[in-house]
Design a protein around this motif. Structure first.
Motif, PDB file in Angstrom:
ATOM      1  N   PRO A 108      41.161  39.645  42.487  1.00 22.31           N
ATOM      2  CA  PRO A 108      41.353  40.246  41.958  1.00 22.31           C
ATOM      3  C   PRO A 108      41.333  39.893  40.162  1.00 22.31           C
ATOM      4  CG  PRO A 108      43.499  39.223  42.264  1.00 22.31           C
ATOM      5  CD  PRO A 108      42.392  38.494  43.050  1.00 22.31           C
ATOM      6  N   THR A 109      40.579  38.721  39.981  1.00 15.50           N
ATOM      7  CA  THR A 109      40.173  38.182  38.480  1.00 15.50           C
ATOM      8  C   THR A 109      39.597  36.683  38.770  1.00 15.50           C
ATOM      9  OG1 THR A 109      41.450  36.935  36.806  1.00 15.50           O
ATOM     10  CG2 THR A 109      42.535  37.642  38.298  1.00 15.50           C
ATOM     11  N   GLU A 111      39.981  33.463  37.387  1.00 15.13           N
ATOM     12  CA  GLU A 111      40.585  31.987  36.410  1.00 15.13           C
ATOM     13  C   GLU A 111      40.659  30.818  37.303  1.00 15.13           C
ATOM     14  OE1 GLU A 111      41.701  34.732  35.964  1.00 15.13           O
ATOM     15  OE2 GLU A 111      42.365  35.247  33.888  1.00 15.13           O
ATOM     16  N   VAL A 149      37.321  56.723  38.671  1.00 11.61           N
ATOM     17  CA  VAL A 149      36.683  55.343  38.772  1.00 11.61           C
ATOM     18  C   VAL A 149      37.797  54.439  37.625  1.00 11.61           C
ATOM     19  CG1 VAL A 149      34.433  55.435  39.432  1.00 11.61           C
ATOM     20  CG2 VAL A 149      35.225  55.988  37.614  1.00 11.61           C
ATOM     21  N   MET A 150      39.181  55.359  37.024  1.00 13.23           N
ATOM     22  CA  MET A 150      40.014  55.085  35.757  1.00 13.23           C
ATOM     23  C   MET A 150      40.259  54.229  36.109  1.00 13.23           C
ATOM     24  SD  MET A 150      39.880  56.206  32.522  1.00 13.23           S
ATOM     25  CE  MET A 150      39.640  57.692  32.103  1.00 13.23           C
ATOM     26  N   SER A 152      41.216  52.110  40.000  1.00 13.02           N
ATOM     27  CA  SER A 152      40.652  52.255  41.723  1.00 13.02           C
ATOM     28  C   SER A 152      40.724  51.232  41.996  1.00 13.02           C
ATOM     29  CB  SER A 152      38.794  52.645  41.411  1.00 13.02           C
ATOM     30  OG  SER A 152      38.073  52.040  40.121  1.00 13.02           O
ATOM     31  N   ASP A 159      34.148  39.641  33.075  1.00 17.41           N
ATOM     32  CA  ASP A 159      35.561  38.670  32.593  1.00 17.41           C
ATOM     33  C   ASP A 159      34.553  37.648  32.228  1.00 17.41           C
ATOM     34  OD1 ASP A 159      34.691  39.286  35.497  1.00 17.41           O
ATOM     35  OD2 ASP A 159      36.487  37.240  36.183  1.00 17.41           O
ATOM     36  N   TYR A 161      35.260  33.367  30.465  1.00 14.10           N
ATOM     37  CA  TYR A 161      36.483  32.821  30.200  1.00 14.10           C
ATOM     38  C   TYR A 161      36.055  31.693  29.239  1.00 14.10           C
ATOM     39  CZ  TYR A 161      37.550  35.443  34.614  1.00 14.10           C
ATOM     40  OH  TYR A 161      38.203  36.046  35.277  1.00 14.10           O
ATOM     41  N   GLU A 283      43.292  51.415  27.872  1.00 10.90           N
ATOM     42  CA  GLU A 283      42.984  50.478  28.166  1.00 10.90           C
ATOM     43  C   GLU A 283      41.331  50.094  29.050  1.00 10.90           C
ATOM     44  OE1 GLU A 283      45.227  47.526  30.112  1.00 10.90           O
ATOM     45  OE2 GLU A 283      43.456  46.117  30.527  1.00 10.90           O
ATOM     46  N   PHE A 288      43.156  37.414  26.841  1.00  9.95           N
ATOM     47  CA  PHE A 288      44.563  36.450  26.168  1.00  9.95           C
ATOM     48  C   PHE A 288      44.659  35.192  26.360  1.00  9.95           C
ATOM     49  CE2 PHE A 288      43.767  40.029  30.582  1.00  9.95           C
ATOM     50  CZ  PHE A 288      45.144  40.384  30.785  1.00  9.95           C
ATOM     51  N   SER A 316      40.438  33.836  28.974  1.00 10.06           N
ATOM     52  CA  SER A 316      40.542  34.851  29.579  1.00 10.06           C
ATOM     53  C   SER A 316      40.228  36.122  29.602  1.00 10.06           C
ATOM     54  CB  SER A 316      40.698  34.449  30.831  1.00 10.06           C
ATOM     55  OG  SER A 316      41.804  35.597  31.183  1.00 10.06           O
ATOM     56  N   TYR A 317      39.032  37.043  29.492  1.00 13.84           N
ATOM     57  CA  TYR A 317      38.927  37.925  28.266  1.00 13.84           C
ATOM     58  C   TYR A 317      37.945  38.975  29.025  1.00 13.84           C
ATOM     59  CZ  TYR A 317      39.135  34.303  25.667  1.00 13.84           C
ATOM     60  OH  TYR A 317      39.308  33.083  24.839  1.00 13.84           O
ATOM     61  N   GLY A 320      36.169  46.421  31.493  1.00 11.93           N
ATOM     62  CA  GLY A 320      36.026  46.987  33.066  1.00 11.93           C
ATOM     63  C   GLY A 320      34.884  48.579  32.365  1.00 11.93           C
ATOM     64  N   ARG A 323      35.205  51.348  34.324  1.00 10.75           N
ATOM     65  CA  ARG A 323      36.753  52.507  33.758  1.00 10.75           C
ATOM     66  C   ARG A 323      35.815  53.085  32.990  1.00 10.75           C
ATOM     67  NH1 ARG A 323      42.642  50.129  32.356  1.00 10.75           N
ATOM     68  NH2 ARG A 323      42.453  50.778  34.407  1.00 10.75           N
TER      69      ARG A 323
HETATM   70  N1  5CA Z   1      41.583  37.639  33.539  1.00 11.40           N
HETATM   71  C1  5CA Z   1      41.314  38.760  32.863  1.00 11.40           C
HETATM   72  C2  5CA Z   1      41.085  39.035  31.596  1.00 11.40           C
HETATM   73  S1  5CA Z   1      38.902  38.607  32.743  1.00 11.40           S
HETATM   74  C3  5CA Z   1      41.942  40.309  33.625  1.00 11.40           C
HETATM   75  O1  5CA Z   1      42.021  40.764  34.979  1.00 11.40           O
HETATM   76  N2  5CA Z   1      42.315  41.277  32.259  1.00 11.40           N
HETATM   77  S2  5CA Z   1      42.841  42.870  33.120  1.00 11.40           S
HETATM   78  O2  5CA Z   1      43.501  42.703  34.323  1.00 11.40           O
HETATM   79  O3  5CA Z   1      43.100  43.095  31.577  1.00 11.40           O
HETATM   80  O4  5CA Z   1      41.362  43.733  33.597  1.00 11.40           O
HETATM   81  C4  5CA Z   1      40.472  43.856  32.479  1.00 11.40           C
HETATM   82  C5  5CA Z   1      40.056  45.672  32.646  1.00 11.40           C
HETATM   83  O5  5CA Z   1      39.396  45.314  33.787  1.00 11.40           O
HETATM   84  C6  5CA Z   1      40.781  46.428  32.282  1.00 11.40           C
HETATM   85  O6  5CA Z   1      40.619  46.001  30.312  1.00 11.40           O
HETATM   86  C7  5CA Z   1      40.071  46.957  32.409  1.00 11.40           C
HETATM   87  O7  5CA Z   1      39.145  47.994  31.288  1.00 11.40           O
HETATM   88  C8  5CA Z   1      39.677  46.722  33.818  1.00 11.40           C
HETATM   89  N3  5CA Z   1      40.690  46.994  34.317  1.00 11.40           N
HETATM   90  C9  5CA Z   1      41.740  46.748  35.305  1.00 11.40           C
HETATM   91  N4  5CA Z   1      42.277  46.770  36.616  1.00 11.40           N
HETATM   92  C10 5CA Z   1      41.658  48.258  36.436  1.00 11.40           C
HETATM   93  C11 5CA Z   1      41.159  49.416  37.610  1.00 11.40           C
HETATM   94  N5  5CA Z   1      42.270  49.124  38.800  1.00 11.40           N
HETATM   95  N6  5CA Z   1      40.216  49.927  37.633  1.00 11.40           N
HETATM   96  C12 5CA Z   1      39.195  49.905  36.560  1.00 11.40           C
HETATM   97  N7  5CA Z   1      39.340  49.100  35.855  1.00 11.40           N
HETATM   98  C13 5CA Z   1      39.796  48.206  36.210  1.00 11.40           C
END
Ligand code: 5CA
Length: 442
Positions: A108-109, A111, A149-150, A152, A159, A161, A283, A288, A316-317, A320, A323
């Motif tokens: 899901p990420t 780090e 896709v907003m 999903s 991402d 780091y 968003e 972070f 981390s940055y 999407g 999205r």
């Molecule tokens: N590890 C950190 C930063 S790299 C992280 O995961 N951040 S987050 O959770 O905020 O997700 C980063 C970006 O991913 C969000 O700002 C958004 O643009 C996109 N995003 C998050 N969840 C979804 C989703 N379910 N569907 C589409 N885009 C998403």
């Protein structure tokens, strides 16, 4: 590209499942196909836009000093046990077992994975600062996947780091990403406002969400109207100059701006009524700063100039891209369809042949196609036998910035028509003039 050879499955009817305009238009324009709950295929038109969005993100990440890598989607649970997040992350994480019965997960990420890379190779403060990013699919088993896709379950994320020796270095890295984000979103034709935000499962002590104001946004946000007229830093911004970058961040964090979770009624009340913008927001990015939250439990340390070990300090940055494609449409459409900002348009020009089979129309279209493509423009040439009304509707729906219309009557007079999709302005021009207009030498 000839439309007769392209794959553009246009829908005439409004799909009933689509609640917001971007989802509706992406389905109608044949950009995406839903494959399961919160899961989408990107069809050719959609993929072209997604790639343009990613290209802008890459250019701005690279400009700010980040280095591109690519990490796997499937990760080992053991790594997440080291950071302590395997149990904490909850049901949003898709947990999988491999054939040896080992616990795996669909990331899901990232780090943990990136911290493992740094732990393995980076031993001295001299190797820092370091910022590694990738653009990779993520999976989050969202409670409410919706709006296409907003939000999903499988989505693309950029991402990044950052790794630094100490808090001060990590703050400078945070600032570089902050400024890089301002530039990234502006280049896509979006006005993104950085707002103080909650850190959620990523953790840390400082965080900003980058928010696009839109009625269909999922979050309630509050900001000072001043943000709507702030100047975004230009191409010549010096990312090596920590002072210059910190000044830009100061300008962009001084007026009030917060998401619902961080909203401070007392500070808000001090703003004059006319300066308050209380709105819905999307968003599109989230950054972070979390210091040693991952490096400490995972043992990622370097030798400092003092000869002692230091846990690296990180952040981390996220952005999407999938999205963002929807957010751009939310911000830029009309009743007839999408209006792409030039920088992310799937093609620059829609060349419309009103009478395919008419020797003169075919000839002039052929000439214009060669001239425009020769001048570096991406052209979608409608060479189908659809009626003119249908061709115009398709052209408006898919939203290319320019339409060049070639019909028998005009051609007889040596003229064609051009239409600007955004303003609707039409202009009749001699063929040679039209070539020049789009950069071709007549
Ligand atoms: N590890 C950190 C930063 S790299 C992280 O995961 N951040 S987050 O959770 O905020 O997700 C980063 C970006 O991913 C969000 O700002 C958004 O643009 C996109 N995003 C998050 N969840 C979804 C989703 N379910 N569907 C589409 N885009 C998403």
């Amino acid at each position: 590209m000839r439309l007769s050879q392209f794959f553009l499955p246009i829908l005439k009817e409004n799909p009933r499942e689509a609640e917001i305009v971007s989802h509706r238009l992406m389905l109608r324009a044949g950009m995406i196909r839903q494959q399961g709950q919160g899961s989408f295929s990107w069809l050719p038109l959609g993929k072209l836009v997604l790639d343009k969005v990613c290209r802008i993100i890459r250019e701005e990440q690279n400009r700010a000093g980040a280095l591109e890598i690519l990490m796997p989607t499937i990760q080992s649970a053991d790594l997440w046990r080291e950071s302590g997040r395997y149990d904490d992350y909850g049901k949003e994480m898709l947990r999988i077992k491999d054939r040896q019965d080992r616990d795996m997960l669909y990331g899901p990420t990232n780090e943990e994975v990136v911290t493992e890379i740094v732990r393995a190779y980076v031993k001295s403060y001299k190797d820092l600062p370091l910022n590694l990013y990738h653009i990779q699919w993520k999976f989050r088993d969202e409670v409410r996947p919706r709006f296409g896709v907003m939000r999903s379950r499988e989505f693309l994320m950029k991402d990044a780091y950052s790794f630094d020796l100490d808090f001060e270095g990590a703050k400078a890295a945070y600032n570089r990403m902050f400024v890089s984000y301002l530039r990234t979103f502006t280049r896509m034709g979006l006005q993104a406002i950085p707002m103080r935000a909650d850190t959620g499962p990523i953790g840390g002590d400082l965080s900003h969400e980058f928010i696009i104001l839109a009625d269909t946004g999922e979050s309630q946000v509050y900001c000072d109207r001043e943000y709507l007229s702030l100047q975004v830093p230009g191409e010549n911004t010096d990312f090596a100059n920590d002072g210059e970058i910190a000044d830009i961040v100061k300008t962009w964090t001084t007026p009030y701006a917060a998401t619902d979770e961080m909203h401070d009624e007392a500070a808000w009340d001090k703003l004059g009524e006319a300066d308050r913008v209380s709105a819905r927001g999307i968003e599109v990015g989230h950054i972070f700063h979390f210091g040693d939250k991952y490096s400490k439990p995972m043992g990622a340390k370097v030798t400092g100039p003092d000869g002692k070990d230091h846990f690296v300090s990180g952040g981390s940055y996220g952005i999407g891209p999938s999205r963002l494609v929807a957010a751009i449409i939310e911000a830029s459409h009309d009743d007839n369809g999408i209006i792409w900002p030039e920088a992310v348009a799937p093609f620059d020009i829609g060349l419309i042949n009103m009478k395919v089979g008419d020797a003169d129309c075919d000839r002039v279209c052929g000439e214009l196609y060669s001239a425009f493509t020769g001048a570096g423009k991406d052209v979608l040439y409608d060479d189908t036998d659809q009626r003119p009304g249908g061709k115009f509707a398709t052209a408006d729906l898919i939203g290319l910035p320019w339409q060049v219309i070639v019909g028998p009557r005009g051609v007889a007079a040596g003229e064609i028509e051009i239409k600007n999709r955004r303003t609707g302005e039409r202009e009749t021009l001699p063929v040679a003039e039209a070539k020049k207009r789009f950069g071709a030498i007549a």
